[in-house]
Scaffold this motif. Structure first.
Motif: not given
Length: 615
Positions: A36-42, A254-261, A172-181
């Motif tokens: 998760p730290g690498a995801v936040l950094g990138i 995309q970053g949020a989805n990587l943290i969760a999955n 792009l924006a809607l997919l981003g919001i869907y995953n940030i949640v």
């Protein structure tokens, strides 16, 4: 509406970066352990790269460096050249920088259709894993169709570009919001601390990752290059209120989805999409990548046309595909050359991952050159204080050079490809430019001063025949070779004679009121000079019409003959270029488009007289 149109043309390239940018940042080759730290950094690095390079550098500064409303690296070069004495070492350096930046754009043009269409079609592997074998054939079909329709212009499909890209950015924006949640903690990556901490913790690996982070900036140069079509405000508004928010929200998603999955690392973009929507998004992504490719191909036509008029490329056949839009052109030779190279690139690299390294080198080289030329404009055109220029350019160059250096590490992985394309184009352009200068110098040295010659000719004139003769000339100070041949062989002089020189100025457009200058030499013999901008088509018919309007000289085309000298270049051991480069120039010269075609002179009114010139 202008802002919507700008969405379709200007932002296609940078708008399709989410398809592959974050995926490449987490490439196994970089040696970054997933956390998760690498995801936040990138994600933090992506956020600040977009903010600093696109928003601050291009939107705030570079867009202000317009050449009579026009942008692009050649327009910036022409602007910076006003600060240097013509022919000086400084002028030559600025010219070479600008030309090399333009040449690297051709590398971008080759890679963009290949990487963007490939990355979109690769979504099929997510929607239906059994379709993996059709990815490359389908990509090739789309690419071939894209180039086949170029001759019809973009006027018909162009009206759909804006709405389709708006739908793309909204998605792009809607997919981003869907995953940030799923993992809202990803939003803390806005803090630059995470980018700095990541780089400090991983050092060399983080530096290598910079070479992939730059992929979020692909297409930034298009904001500047397309300024002449839409103006500064629509581009700025589209970026600030639509494109930038949509891109950033999607990258954070995309970053949020990587943290969760964490398993989504295989394809962060398509694996952030709910399963029922994957196939529709593949279709929408394919449309978006075709639009992005269309924009850079059109840009290649425009850039080539500018380079021809500025004297860096041999004349080519240029077709205008729209009666309303002068900028919509089609150059057959460039189109088919690009198609062959793009198809070869798809077959050679096979995957979008393999093309990422090549893409970064092309983008960062142009970015560095733009910053250097911008510094010249800031100091000498805008009259900024030296300290302010040094501070601003130093900050921008630190970022640009860091990205460029990181991409140089990928030279063996494909980064060599755009350098080969750009280097070959640069060599050909400079050979043509140097050869033209040599040819012009030889003709001038061997030429006869025109005014005393005409004075002597009129004192003892040959037989004068009816009609008008227009002698095309590249130098109004000397007698055109075509006139000398005509006098030698035909021993006549028309009752009205014009020596016409068409000049291309380093501005995009020239007002009709400033276009013509004329001087009478006596005996109905005139020196006529016509100026065009590097975005205009130099048409003789327009010159004739304006001459009648401004000077009262009527031209009846059926009673007018146009005389051109068809030079045959003979390489020699005289001082100039090396013999093999002179042979290359001679071949390019002989195979260029005919002046009569380039200047749109009616073929049945042209008289060509041959001559040999040693260089």
């Amino acid at each position: 509406m202008i802002t919507l149109a700008a969405l379709g043309v200007v932002f296609g390239d940078i708008g399709t970066s989410p398809l592959y940018a974050l995926k490449e940042c987490f490439s196994p080759d970089h040696g970054i352990a997933f956390s998760p730290g690498a995801v936040l950094g990138i994600i933090s690095m992506l956020f600040w790269a977009i903010t600093i390079v696109v928003t601050i550098k291009y939107v705030m500064f570079v867009l202000r460096a317009d050449n009579n409303g026009e942008g692009g690296v050649l327009a910036l070069m022409a602007l910076s050249l006003r600060s240097a004495v013509s022919g000086s070492p400084r002028a030559k350096l600025l010219m070479m920088l600008g030309v090399f930046g333009a040449c690297m754009f051709y590398g971008d043009v080759v890679i963009t259709p290949a990487i963007s269409v490939l990355s979109a079609v690769e979504g099929l592997e997510i929607a239906a894993p059994s379709t993996t074998h059709v990815v490359i054939p389908l990509t090739l079909v789309i690419v071939v169709i894209l180039f086949l329709i170029q001759r019809h212009g973009t006027s018909v499909v162009g009206r759909f570009f804006g709405p389709v890209m708006f739908l793309w950015f909204l998605s792009l924006a809607l997919l981003g919001i869907y995953n940030i949640v799923k993992a809202p903690e990803v939003l803390v990556a806005i803090n630059p601390y995470y980018a700095v901490h990541f780089m400090a913790e991983h050092s060399l690996q983080a530096f290598i990752v910079l070479g992939s982070v730059v992929l979020v900036l692909t297409g930034a140069e298009a904001l500047y290059a397309d300024m002449g079509h839409f103006g500064i405000k629509p581009i700025r508004y589209a970026w600030i209120f639509t494109v930038m928010p949509s891109l950033l929200i999607n990258y954070f998603g995309q970053g949020a989805n990587l943290i969760a999955n964490p398993e989504a690392i295989k394809n962060p973009f398509y694996l952030m999409i709910p399963d029922p929507l994957v196939l529709p998004m593949v279709l929408l992504a394919t449309c978006a990548t075709v639009i992005a490719s269309q924009a850079v191909i059109s840009g290649a036509f425009s850039l080539t046309s500018q380079a021809i008029l500025l004297g860096f490329v041999p004349r080519m056949r240029i077709l205008h595909t729209s009666e309303d839009e002068q900028g919509q052109i089609y150059i057959p030779l460039i189109n088919w050359m690009l198609l062959v190279v793009v198809v070869a690139v798809v077959l050679a690299f096979k995957k979008s991952d393999n093309l990422a390294a090549a893409y970064g080198v092309a983008v960062t080289t142009t970015m560095v050159i733009t910053t250097m030329l911008l510094g010249v404009v800031m100091r000498h055109i805008w009259k900024w204080r030296t300290s302010a220029v040094v501070l601003t350019i130093a900050c921008l160059l630190i970022v640009d050079v860091a990205f460029f250096a990181a991409n140089l590490l990928k030279l063996t992985e494909g980064g060599w490809f755009p350098l080969v394309i750009g280097g070959a184009a640069f060599f050909l352009l400079m050979t043509w430019y140097s050869g033209r200068m040599l040819l012009r110098m030889r003709i001038k040295d061997d030429g006869i001063p025109i005014e005393p010659f005409i004075e002597g000719l009129l004192a003892h004139p040959p037989h004068r025949v009816g009609g008008t003769a227009v002698f095309m000339t590249g130098n109004i100070a000397t007698v055109p070779v075509a006139l000398l041949h005509n006098l030698k062989h035909n021993r006549i002089l028309h009752e009205r004679v014009f020596f016409l020189k068409i000049s291309i100025w380093d501005v995009p457009y020239v007002a009709d009121s400033e276009r013509l200058t004329m001087k009478e030499l006596g005996g109905d013999v005139y020196l006529l000079r016509a100026a065009f901008g590097f975005k205009e088509a130099p048409e003789v018919q327009k010159v004739m019409t304006l001459t009648e309007q401004q000077f009262g000289h009527h031209f009846d085309l059926m009673d007018t003959s146009f005389f051109l000298a068809r030079d045959t270049v003979v390489p020699s051991k005289l001082l100039g270029m090396s013999l093999w480069r002179e042979r290359l120039f001679a071949w390019m010269y002989q195979n260029g488009a005919k002046p009569s075609d380039f200047f749109h002179i009616p073929a049945n009114r042209v008289v060509e007289l041959g001559t040999k010139v040693e260089i």
